[in-house]
Scaffold this motif. Structure first.
Motif, short mmCIF file in Angstrom:
data_model
loop_
_atom_site.label_atom_id
_atom_site.label_comp_id
_atom_site.label_asym_id
_atom_site.label_seq_id
_atom_site.Cartn_x
_atom_site.Cartn_y
_atom_site.Cartn_z
N ASP A 83 -7.41 -1.44 -0.63
CA ASP A 83 -7.60 -0.80 -1.72
C ASP A 83 -7.75 -1.72 -3.16
N THR A 84 -8.75 -0.93 -3.41
CA THR A 84 -8.84 -1.35 -4.70
C THR A 84 -8.83 -0.33 -5.47
N SER A 127 1.14 -0.87 -0.21
CA SER A 127 -0.14 0.23 -0.27
C SER A 127 1.44 1.34 0.15
N ASN A 155 -10.77 1.32 -7.24
CA ASN A 155 -12.08 2.71 -6.56
C ASN A 155 -12.72 2.41 -4.68
N ARG A 156 -12.22 1.11 -4.67
CA ARG A 156 -12.93 0.98 -3.13
C ARG A 156 -12.03 0.86 -1.85
N ARG A 157 -11.93 0.69 -0.32
CA ARG A 157 -11.67 0.74 0.23
C ARG A 157 -11.97 -0.12 0.98
N HIS A 197 -13.60 -4.30 -9.04
CA HIS A 197 -13.52 -4.84 -7.88
C HIS A 197 -13.95 -6.68 -8.09
N SER A 241 -11.02 -11.04 -3.82
CA SER A 241 -11.21 -10.04 -2.29
C SER A 241 -10.42 -11.14 -1.22
N ARG A 265 -12.03 -3.73 3.71
CA ARG A 265 -12.10 -4.14 5.03
C ARG A 265 -12.32 -5.33 5.19
N ALA A 286 -4.42 1.84 4.54
CA ALA A 286 -4.50 0.70 4.19
C ALA A 286 -3.36 0.17 4.06
N ARG A 303 -2.84 -2.87 -1.22
CA ARG A 303 -3.57 -2.51 -2.26
C ARG A 303 -3.56 -3.68 -3.30
N ASP A 322 -0.54 3.60 0.71
CA ASP A 322 -1.76 5.10 1.42
C ASP A 322 -1.81 4.68 3.37
#
Ligand SMILES: N[C@H](CCC[C@H](N)C(=O)O)C(=O)O
Length: 279
Positions: free
Chosen positions: A100-101, A53, A103-105, A74, A79, A107, A58, A61, A55
């Protein structure tokens, strides 16, 4: 180039997992097509690439490519396999992982029974998110939710980060998935194409589902497709907030409390074998 990979599957949706934290990932779309080819390569529905990652919020990635080499937003079943991989490979000692993908985070939580629960983020109903061109169409409203007339059937359209068009059928086993699936996928009203879901409501807490996936064709299961089908069924008044989804490859549990709340998916993730390939 020599490439190490791990073959995995989640409810029969199968993946080639590439650990780009330990080896460089630089495949051309042609090399990815060969990797995904079930005769000339390893064979899979999607290729999952795990990256460090960049970031602080997260842990990793993860990038998703359909077996055509097209990068997508996605992959629900993927996942779960991602988190099973990073835990088993010792890339993290956490049991709740943030990834992180495009366009989404997400959990993800590894359960004691080996299944994985994923916070898949909230569904998006804005047509621009798919995109879906509804111009000139008149929807039928059921329980206040639109069903759109496309290809002679009524579609609920929504995004789980990737685009989905779901229809209700009387019997998934006899549904015309092989013909109507590609017709919907390639309908001009979906400029970036779409994943086509065929949902049979068995009870308010149980459905059977087949999905003709964008690029990959019919897969044995589609995680984001299961989320989209359950969200549509809840919005249409046919389903309660927790639903067991029976797919051809296994069972998924989808929960959604409505509104802007996230969709939670729980299901299996299995490592099949490790290997090396020269591409
Ligand atoms: N074919 C999908 C990506 C994979 C989704 C599916 N395998 C899942 O588990 O969600 C698309 O092009 O949007």
């Amino acid at each position: 180039m020599r490439l190490r990979f791990t073959k995995m599957q989640g409810a029969g949706n199968d993946f080639v997992v590439i650990d780009a934290t330990r080896q460089p990932f630089a495949l051309t779309p042609e090399q990815m097509r060969r990797l995904g080819d079930r005769r000339f390569g390893v064979g899979c529905d999607q290729i999952l690439v795990i990256e460090p990652s960049n970031d602080a919020g997260a842990d990793f990635r993860y990038r998703i490519f359909n077996n055509t080499g097209a990068e997508v937003e996605h992959c629900g079943n993927g996942s779960r396999c991602f988190v099973r991989y990073v835990v088993d490979a010792g890339l993290t000692d956490k049991r709740e992982v943030v990834v992180d993908t495009m366009n989404r985070r997400l959990r993800l939580q590894l359960q004691d029974d080996g299944r994985v629960t994923v916070d898949m983020g909230a569904p998006v109903f804005d047509h621009a998110a798919l995109p879906f061109d509804a111009s000139g169409l008149t929807p039928r409203y059921v329980n206040g939710f639109e069903l759109w007339p496309v290809q002679g059937v009524e579609l609920a359209v929504l995004s789980m980060g990737n685009p989905h068009a779901v229809q209700r059928v009387d019997d998934v086993e006899t549904a015309p998935v092989a013909t109507l699936g590609p017709a919907i996928e390639h309908d001009a009203r979906f400029p970036r194409r779409v994943n086509a879901g065929f949902m049979q409501v068995l009870a308010r807490d149980r459905i059977a589902l087949r999905v003709f996936e964008r690029d990959a064709g019919e897969t044995l299961a589609c995680g984001t497709g299961a989320c989209a089908a359950v969200v549509a069924g809840i919005r249409l008044g046919w389903l309660d907030a927790a639903v067991e989804v029976q797919t051809r490859g296994g069972q998924l549990r989808i929960e959604w409390a409505g509104g802007a709340s996230p969709v939670r998916m729980t299901g299996p993730a299995t490592r099949v074998f490790d290997g090396e390939i020269t591409l």
